[in-house]
Design a protein around this motif. Structure first.
Motif, PDB file in Angstrom:
ATOM      1  N   SER A 159     -56.553 -43.105 -48.869  1.00 17.15           N
ATOM      2  CA  SER A 159     -55.340 -43.927 -48.253  1.00 17.15           C
ATOM      3  C   SER A 159     -55.040 -44.931 -49.051  1.00 17.15           C
ATOM      4  O   SER A 159     -56.010 -45.463 -50.057  1.00 17.15           O
ATOM      5  CB  SER A 159     -55.893 -44.413 -46.616  1.00 17.15           C
ATOM      6  OG  SER A 159     -56.982 -45.299 -47.057  1.00 17.15           O
ATOM      7  N   THR A 160     -53.636 -45.329 -49.110  1.00 13.39           N
ATOM      8  CA  THR A 160     -53.112 -46.363 -49.757  1.00 13.39           C
ATOM      9  C   THR A 160     -52.179 -47.127 -49.044  1.00 13.39           C
ATOM     10  O   THR A 160     -51.512 -46.942 -48.030  1.00 13.39           O
ATOM     11  CB  THR A 160     -52.442 -46.034 -50.878  1.00 13.39           C
ATOM     12  OG1 THR A 160     -51.254 -45.196 -50.679  1.00 13.39           O
ATOM     13  CG2 THR A 160     -53.338 -45.159 -51.831  1.00 13.39           C
ATOM     14  N   THR A 161     -52.342 -48.523 -49.361  1.00 15.49           N
ATOM     15  CA  THR A 161     -51.485 -49.672 -48.773  1.00 15.49           C
ATOM     16  C   THR A 161     -50.746 -50.442 -49.933  1.00 15.49           C
ATOM     17  O   THR A 161     -51.246 -51.068 -50.783  1.00 15.49           O
ATOM     18  CB  THR A 161     -52.266 -50.693 -47.932  1.00 15.49           C
ATOM     19  OG1 THR A 161     -53.053 -49.961 -47.034  1.00 15.49           O
ATOM     20  CG2 THR A 161     -51.318 -51.577 -47.269  1.00 15.49           C
ATOM     21  N   HIS A 162     -49.327 -50.334 -49.922  1.00 19.14           N
ATOM     22  CA  HIS A 162     -48.467 -51.012 -50.818  1.00 19.14           C
ATOM     23  C   HIS A 162     -48.742 -52.624 -50.535  1.00 19.14           C
ATOM     24  O   HIS A 162     -48.770 -53.022 -49.526  1.00 19.14           O
ATOM     25  CB  HIS A 162     -47.113 -50.786 -50.633  1.00 19.14           C
ATOM     26  CG  HIS A 162     -46.780 -49.381 -51.035  1.00 19.14           C
ATOM     27  ND1 HIS A 162     -46.616 -48.747 -52.437  1.00 19.14           N
ATOM     28  CD2 HIS A 162     -46.719 -48.051 -50.606  1.00 19.14           C
ATOM     29  CE1 HIS A 162     -46.290 -47.488 -52.473  1.00 19.14           C
ATOM     30  NE2 HIS A 162     -46.529 -46.934 -51.435  1.00 19.14           N
ATOM     31  N   THR A 166     -58.064 -46.534 -51.149  1.00 22.90           N
ATOM     32  CA  THR A 166     -59.730 -46.356 -50.584  1.00 22.90           C
ATOM     33  C   THR A 166     -59.491 -44.874 -50.908  1.00 22.90           C
ATOM     34  O   THR A 166     -59.000 -43.907 -50.139  1.00 22.90           O
ATOM     35  CB  THR A 166     -59.431 -46.779 -49.124  1.00 22.90           C
ATOM     36  OG1 THR A 166     -59.289 -48.254 -49.152  1.00 22.90           O
ATOM     37  CG2 THR A 166     -60.973 -46.514 -48.561  1.00 22.90           C
ATOM     38  N   ASP A 167     -60.756 -44.501 -51.374  1.00 19.27           N
ATOM     39  CA  ASP A 167     -61.110 -43.079 -51.488  1.00 19.27           C
ATOM     40  C   ASP A 167     -62.297 -42.821 -50.692  1.00 19.27           C
ATOM     41  O   ASP A 167     -63.471 -43.578 -50.978  1.00 19.27           O
ATOM     42  CB  ASP A 167     -61.322 -42.633 -52.907  1.00 19.27           C
ATOM     43  CG  ASP A 167     -59.957 -42.595 -53.710  1.00 19.27           C
ATOM     44  OD1 ASP A 167     -58.892 -41.909 -53.181  1.00 19.27           O
ATOM     45  OD2 ASP A 167     -59.838 -43.150 -54.764  1.00 19.27           O
ATOM     46  N   LYS A 182     -63.197 -48.657 -52.975  1.00 19.13           N
ATOM     47  CA  LYS A 182     -61.977 -49.675 -52.832  1.00 19.13           C
ATOM     48  C   LYS A 182     -61.706 -49.975 -54.135  1.00 19.13           C
ATOM     49  O   LYS A 182     -62.481 -50.444 -54.939  1.00 19.13           O
ATOM     50  CB  LYS A 182     -62.284 -50.804 -51.741  1.00 19.13           C
ATOM     51  CG  LYS A 182     -62.367 -50.103 -50.252  1.00 19.13           C
ATOM     52  CD  LYS A 182     -62.162 -51.489 -49.591  1.00 19.13           C
ATOM     53  CE  LYS A 182     -62.117 -50.937 -48.116  1.00 19.13           C
ATOM     54  NZ  LYS A 182     -60.784 -50.553 -47.353  1.00 19.13           N
ATOM     55  N   GLY A 183     -60.448 -50.094 -54.341  1.00 19.99           N
ATOM     56  CA  GLY A 183     -59.840 -50.455 -55.552  1.00 19.99           C
ATOM     57  C   GLY A 183     -58.427 -51.002 -55.399  1.00 19.99           C
ATOM     58  O   GLY A 183     -57.882 -50.796 -54.345  1.00 19.99           O
TER      59      GLY A 183
END
Length: 132
Positions: free
Chosen positions: A41-44, A53-54, A111-112
């Motif tokens: 999942s990604t958040t801009h 987040t993987d 998380k990165g």
């Protein structure tokens, strides 16, 4: 990223640790680990960044000899040493032992923060008509 997770497991448990990333038609050698990705999942964010987040799952197959003790030892090692994978922080770590199946299910998120580069054509010159 799976190869980096495998490297992390090998650094914790030794280079001869058996780690799989694909199902094996003839079954798994035990003791061993099976690693697979569950979700991304990604958040801009501002300025071209994304919070990423993987989610991963590692299943430890303890084998027939002292499986409960092996699962406890593996869990303790992972709790103490599985904190970063590369530049990613391992969070939301959870462990579920299954005595019947002789497995330890370890789930976690990496998380990165990533930056997407735009390799498109850049402005070569600017014409300015005005006062300074």
């Amino acid at each position: 990223m799976i190869s980096e997770i495998a490297d992390k497991l090998a650094s914790i448990f030794g280079e001869d640790t058996v780690i799989y990333a694909e199902n094996q038609p003839d079954g798994f050698k035990e003791p061993s680990f099976y690693v697979h990705k569950a979700l991304t999942s990604t958040t801009h964010e501002l300025a071209g960044y994304q919070a990423k987040t993987d989610s991963y799952q590692i299943i430890f197959f303890a084998g027939d000899e002292n499986p409960n003790q092996k699962m406890i030892e593996v869990e303790e090692q992972l709790v103490a040493n599985f904190d970063y994978v590369g530049n990613y922080l391992a969070v939301n770590r959870s462990f579920t032992p299954n005595a019947t199946e002789r497995t330890l299910d370890f789930q976690f998120d990496l998380k990165g923060r990533v930056y997407n580069t735009d390799d498109g054509e850049k402005m070569k010159r600017l014409m300015f008509n005005g006062t300074r």
